[in-house]
Design an enzyme around this catalytic site. Sequence first.
Site, PDB file in Angstrom:
ATOM      1  N   ASP A  25       0.839  -1.204   0.000  1.00  0.00           N
ATOM      2  CA  ASP A  25       0.000   0.000   0.000  1.00  0.00           C
ATOM      3  C   ASP A  25       0.874   1.254   0.000  1.00  0.00           C
ATOM      4  O   ASP A  25       0.601   2.229  -0.698  1.00  0.00           O
ATOM      5  CB  ASP A  25      -0.908  -0.004   1.235  1.00  0.00           C
ATOM      6  CG  ASP A  25      -1.612  -1.336   1.409  1.00  0.00           C
ATOM      7  OD1 ASP A  25      -2.444  -1.663   0.548  1.00  0.00           O
ATOM      8  OD2 ASP A  25      -1.299  -2.059   2.364  1.00  0.00           O
ATOM      9  N   HIS A  52      -4.718  -3.309   6.358  1.00  0.00           N
ATOM     10  CA  HIS A  52      -4.501  -3.572   4.922  1.00  0.00           C
ATOM     11  C   HIS A  52      -5.845  -3.988   4.332  1.00  0.00           C
ATOM     12  O   HIS A  52      -6.140  -5.169   4.149  1.00  0.00           O
ATOM     13  CB  HIS A  52      -3.442  -4.669   4.732  1.00  0.00           C
ATOM     14  CG  HIS A  52      -3.329  -5.107   3.301  1.00  0.00           C
ATOM     15  ND1 HIS A  52      -2.916  -4.263   2.304  1.00  0.00           N
ATOM     16  CD2 HIS A  52      -3.586  -6.299   2.691  1.00  0.00           C
ATOM     17  CE1 HIS A  52      -2.923  -4.913   1.144  1.00  0.00           C
ATOM     18  NE2 HIS A  52      -3.334  -6.148   1.358  1.00  0.00           N
TER      19      HIS A  52
HETATM   20  P1  NAD Z   1      -1.971 -18.582  -4.094  1.00  0.00           P
HETATM   21  O1  NAD Z   1      -3.307 -19.233  -3.968  1.00  0.00           O
HETATM   22  O2  NAD Z   1      -1.353 -18.459  -5.439  1.00  0.00           O
HETATM   23  O3  NAD Z   1      -0.924 -19.359  -3.174  1.00  0.00           O
HETATM   24  C1  NAD Z   1      -1.178 -19.648  -1.849  1.00  0.00           C
HETATM   25  C2  NAD Z   1      -0.361 -20.885  -1.521  1.00  0.00           C
HETATM   26  O4  NAD Z   1      -0.472 -21.114  -0.118  1.00  0.00           O
HETATM   27  C3  NAD Z   1      -0.849 -22.152  -2.223  1.00  0.00           C
HETATM   28  O5  NAD Z   1       0.251 -22.780  -2.878  1.00  0.00           O
HETATM   29  C4  NAD Z   1      -1.411 -23.000  -1.084  1.00  0.00           C
HETATM   30  O6  NAD Z   1      -1.226 -24.405  -1.308  1.00  0.00           O
HETATM   31  C5  NAD Z   1      -0.564 -22.507   0.088  1.00  0.00           C
HETATM   32  N1  NAD Z   1      -1.153 -22.739   1.402  1.00  0.00           N
HETATM   33  C6  NAD Z   1      -2.459 -22.723   1.774  1.00  0.00           C
HETATM   34  N2  NAD Z   1      -2.582 -23.036   3.065  1.00  0.00           N
HETATM   35  C7  NAD Z   1      -1.338 -23.221   3.543  1.00  0.00           C
HETATM   36  C8  NAD Z   1      -0.818 -23.589   4.812  1.00  0.00           C
HETATM   37  N3  NAD Z   1      -1.614 -23.822   5.852  1.00  0.00           N
HETATM   38  N4  NAD Z   1       0.532 -23.701   4.940  1.00  0.00           N
HETATM   39  C9  NAD Z   1       1.345 -23.498   3.899  1.00  0.00           C
HETATM   40  N5  NAD Z   1       0.911 -23.177   2.657  1.00  0.00           N
HETATM   41  C10 NAD Z   1      -0.411 -23.038   2.491  1.00  0.00           C
HETATM   42  O7  NAD Z   1      -2.077 -17.172  -3.364  1.00  0.00           O
HETATM   43  P2  NAD Z   1      -1.113 -15.901  -3.517  1.00  0.00           P
HETATM   44  O8  NAD Z   1      -1.580 -15.097  -4.661  1.00  0.00           O
HETATM   45  O9  NAD Z   1       0.304 -16.346  -3.473  1.00  0.00           O
HETATM   46  O10 NAD Z   1      -1.529 -15.089  -2.213  1.00  0.00           O
HETATM   47  C11 NAD Z   1      -1.225 -15.557  -0.925  1.00  0.00           C
HETATM   48  C12 NAD Z   1      -1.876 -14.656   0.129  1.00  0.00           C
HETATM   49  O11 NAD Z   1      -1.281 -13.360   0.115  1.00  0.00           O
HETATM   50  C13 NAD Z   1      -3.375 -14.431  -0.075  1.00  0.00           C
HETATM   51  O12 NAD Z   1      -4.037 -14.490   1.179  1.00  0.00           O
HETATM   52  C14 NAD Z   1      -3.438 -13.010  -0.631  1.00  0.00           C
HETATM   53  O13 NAD Z   1      -4.663 -12.391  -0.408  1.00  0.00           O
HETATM   54  C15 NAD Z   1      -2.317 -12.364   0.162  1.00  0.00           C
HETATM   55  N6  NAD Z   1      -1.792 -11.093  -0.350  1.00  0.00           N
HETATM   56  C16 NAD Z   1      -1.475 -10.129   0.567  1.00  0.00           C
HETATM   57  C17 NAD Z   1      -0.953  -8.912   0.153  1.00  0.00           C
HETATM   58  C18 NAD Z   1      -0.609  -7.814   1.127  1.00  0.00           C
HETATM   59  O14 NAD Z   1      -0.317  -6.706   0.674  1.00  0.00           O
HETATM   60  N7  NAD Z   1      -0.611  -8.036   2.420  1.00  0.00           N
HETATM   61  C19 NAD Z   1      -0.751  -8.695  -1.216  1.00  0.00           C
HETATM   62  C20 NAD Z   1      -1.078  -9.701  -2.130  1.00  0.00           C
HETATM   63  C21 NAD Z   1      -1.611 -10.908  -1.678  1.00  0.00           C
HETATM   64  C1  LMR Z   2      -3.515  -6.606  -2.572  1.00  0.00           C
HETATM   65  O1  LMR Z   2      -3.591  -5.569  -1.910  1.00  0.00           O
HETATM   66  O2  LMR Z   2      -3.226  -6.593  -3.785  1.00  0.00           O
HETATM   67  C2  LMR Z   2      -3.728  -7.947  -1.899  1.00  0.00           C
HETATM   68  O3  LMR Z   2      -4.041  -7.783  -0.538  1.00  0.00           O
HETATM   69  C3  LMR Z   2      -4.687  -8.811  -2.598  1.00  0.00           C
HETATM   70  C4  LMR Z   2      -6.109  -8.340  -2.390  1.00  0.00           C
HETATM   71  O4  LMR Z   2      -6.944  -9.170  -2.038  1.00  0.00           O
HETATM   72  O5  LMR Z   2      -6.363  -7.158  -2.578  1.00  0.00           O
END
Ligand code: NAD
Ligand code: LMR
Length: 329
Positions: A160, A188
């Site tokens: 962000d 967030h």
């Molecule tokens: P994705 O679905 O591509 O990958 C998630 C992975 O986590 C998968 O491979 C899944 O098998 C694994 N997983 C699920 N449960 C698990 C566990 N208990 N232990 C270990 N691994 C586990 O998702 P992504 O696009 O890589 O996103 C991951 C997370 O990050 C999501 O919750 C998304 O919303 C979040 N995210 C946060 C931000 C932020 O700014 N804070 C930004 C982008 C995404």
């Molecule tokens: C983001 O900010 O891009 C991530 O937290 C993914 C989402 O769900 O917005």
Amino acid sequence: MTRTPVNVTVTGAAGQIGYALLFRIASGQLLGADVPVKLRLLEIPQGLKAAEGTAMELDDCAFPLLRGIDISDDPNVAFAGANVALLVGARPRTKGMERGDLLEANGGIFKPQGKAINDHAADDIKVLVVGNPANTNALIAQAAAPDVPAERFTAMTRLDHNRAVTQLAKKLGASVEDVKKLTIWGNHSATQYPDVFHAEVAGRNAAEAVNDEKWLAEEFIPTVAKRGAAIIEARGASSAASAANAAIDHVHTWVNGTAEGDWTSMGVVSDGSYGVPEGLISSFPVTTKDGTFEIVQGLEINEFSRTRIDASVKELEEERAAVRQLGLL
Ligand code: NAD
Ligand code: LMR
């Protein structure tokens, strides 16, 4: 001198963020170009094969700093001896969902992981929670790790922060490097508050340089706060490379320090600063030095900011109440 490798545990290693993150960690971008690393990858059983494929690719890069890769589906194994833990593994939201909708689906992941960190990680463990809803998941993990100092658990709002820096720089025709002291407050989520009132752009106060409260309220803040949803709409999947980049930035800044005259935004355990109830994991302006951080003190909060910070903090309190109900705290 040969340095001891730093153990970096990454959960969700086979996911889209994991794929964008691991190669950058192994190349030295997380901790520094002279710091060897060992990767410990945690996946659920269904993700192990794909994680093995990524490990093969990591080997094929012949990264000089990469001193080993272990893969496990057991948190007690993956967090053993961890110095840095990136908790990415969780379900991403899809179109039409808010991040808070993931509380029940993802919250359950973070309690056992917090316990495993408590019982098995190295004494200097630093944790970044990326998986959404990141602030409250970080709170769940932190509460499950009573032997680890609470300030070692942080949540990612650096994406962000970076989004806000770019939007502000574009508005003022400045370069991103010219933007300093911007703050993301709160959660967030769509209630987050990107604050430019203390920010500087090329040495000028940013709010004065913009001189347009309507643009701040109606364009800048919603663009930053709803960027995650806009990416999902455009890409059909949630942000990945920019999220991995922000995770690298967050840990790199935490370990290596903020520049003189600047700060960054991190979700950290509140000590009651700025009226944020103690114990919530909320985003604040922080300075970092030698692997520790401090919340920037003494900023004057105007009415425009106060209302928005309070709204986001209220949402964090509601999320905390919801996970208490679910027995996760
Ligand atoms: P994705 O679905 O591509 O990958 C998630 C992975 O986590 C998968 O491979 C899944 O098998 C694994 N997983 C699920 N449960 C698990 C566990 N208990 N232990 C270990 N691994 C586990 O998702 P992504 O696009 O890589 O996103 C991951 C997370 O990050 C999501 O919750 C998304 O919303 C979040 N995210 C946060 C931000 C932020 O700014 N804070 C930004 C982008 C995404
Ligand atoms: C983001 O900010 O891009 C991530 O937290 C993914 C989402 O769900 O917005």
